[in-house]
Write a protein that holds these residues in place. Sequence first.
Motif, PDB file in Angstrom:
ATOM      1  N   ASP A 104      10.953  10.502   3.209  1.00  0.00           N
ATOM      2  CA  ASP A 104      10.510   9.139   3.516  1.00  0.00           C
ATOM      3  C   ASP A 104       9.468   8.679   2.493  1.00  0.00           C
ATOM      4  O   ASP A 104       9.785   8.503   1.334  1.00  0.00           O
ATOM      5  CB  ASP A 104       9.974   9.059   4.952  1.00  0.00           C
ATOM      6  N   GLU A 105       8.207   8.559   2.895  1.00  0.00           N
ATOM      7  CA  GLU A 105       7.155   8.055   2.008  1.00  0.00           C
ATOM      8  C   GLU A 105       6.276   9.167   1.460  1.00  0.00           C
ATOM      9  O   GLU A 105       5.230   8.906   0.860  1.00  0.00           O
ATOM     10  CB  GLU A 105       6.285   7.033   2.757  1.00  0.00           C
ATOM     11  N   LYS A 164       1.327  11.126  -0.423  1.00  0.00           N
ATOM     12  CA  LYS A 164       2.156   9.947  -0.290  1.00  0.00           C
ATOM     13  C   LYS A 164       2.708   9.556  -1.663  1.00  0.00           C
ATOM     14  O   LYS A 164       2.063   9.772  -2.695  1.00  0.00           O
ATOM     15  CB  LYS A 164       1.348   8.790   0.276  1.00  0.00           C
TER      16      LYS A 164
END
Length: 375
Positions: free
Chosen positions: A48-49, A128
Amino acid sequence: MPLNSRQMMFCILFMSWWIVLVSGQTDLKHETFLDSEENVQLLWRVEDETIVFEVRAKTTGYVGIGLSSNGGMKGADIMIGWVKDGKPFISDRHGVSNEEPVIDFQDDYQLLYGSETDGLTIIGYQRKLLTCDIDDYDITSDTVRVIWAYHPKDPEDLIATYHGSQRRGVRSLMFMDLMSQNLKSLPDDVLTLDVLNDNIIVPSDTDTTYWCTYVELPTLSSPHQVIRIEPVIQAGNEGIVHHMILRECQGLQSITGSKSSDCGSGAMNGFKSCGKIILGWGVGGGTQEFPENVGYRFSDVKYIQLIVHYDNQNLIKGINDSSGIRLYHTPKLRQYDASVLLAGLDSRYLFMIPPKEEAFKVYGSCDTKCSEEKN
């Protein structure tokens, strides 16, 4: 005394945790060595992120991994990790010049695990993709220059001793948009063709070599389509095979003399017809599989050209290599034919920037015949 089910489950969980701690994770989808001597290995996956990293370095001191736009220290986003007295540590830093990186005001790296066993330091960490930190590098689908360094000693009071000129380097990688390795089962009529170098000796008098090899295709009674393309990297040479390109040699019917040589040598000057690109592969990439209704068609082509870029930064002698590409092809043609679009100017000859220019625009054009072509 025999163990009950609860005790057995605890032992299994403990052993699983210990294996991860000592050997690192096993579910990281991508990996590559960052140096030709294979002293530093980087593994990763994108969730995902978030991106999860694991670095493995042949040292009992610290290891540093940096993300840079140009391969330099200035402006690089750097992680330094080490294990001391059995406890792992990481430090989020950024480069300001060719000196010890500065610790970030905002800490965006999360330590996952770490170990030091038999001279190998393993550090697992994550961050991130976009941290909104001016001292961090935004990880996108663009190519990243990964800088690396290590030292035999741990930092003292967070001060890392200079690693020296022989324990550092840079490598270009792509972390995102890599092909999935969840491969489909192949039909029974699929054949394989290996386009490989034949035990060549990688030059040791230069750190960069482009090697050309020409392979004659088997005679086919009908057109075939390639539906899967797989890199074949010789074991032990993962640290020097940087990227590969496969091309069709349209119109080439015979080759006199060597079929494998340095691309810059005179022996290779006569094969200018090999211009249509079939595939481009780079470190970190995996097997490329076409959609179920798409294939790359071979017809009326006798030779294909393999170009391998060897990155022998430390000028190691005596490296033999037989890396290349494996093609999976079938006579059962699919609905659509795949192709490769190459756009832009050839930087080797035509891309010349005048001196002392602060900005310089380059324009390209495409003949309307290209966009109107229907077949």
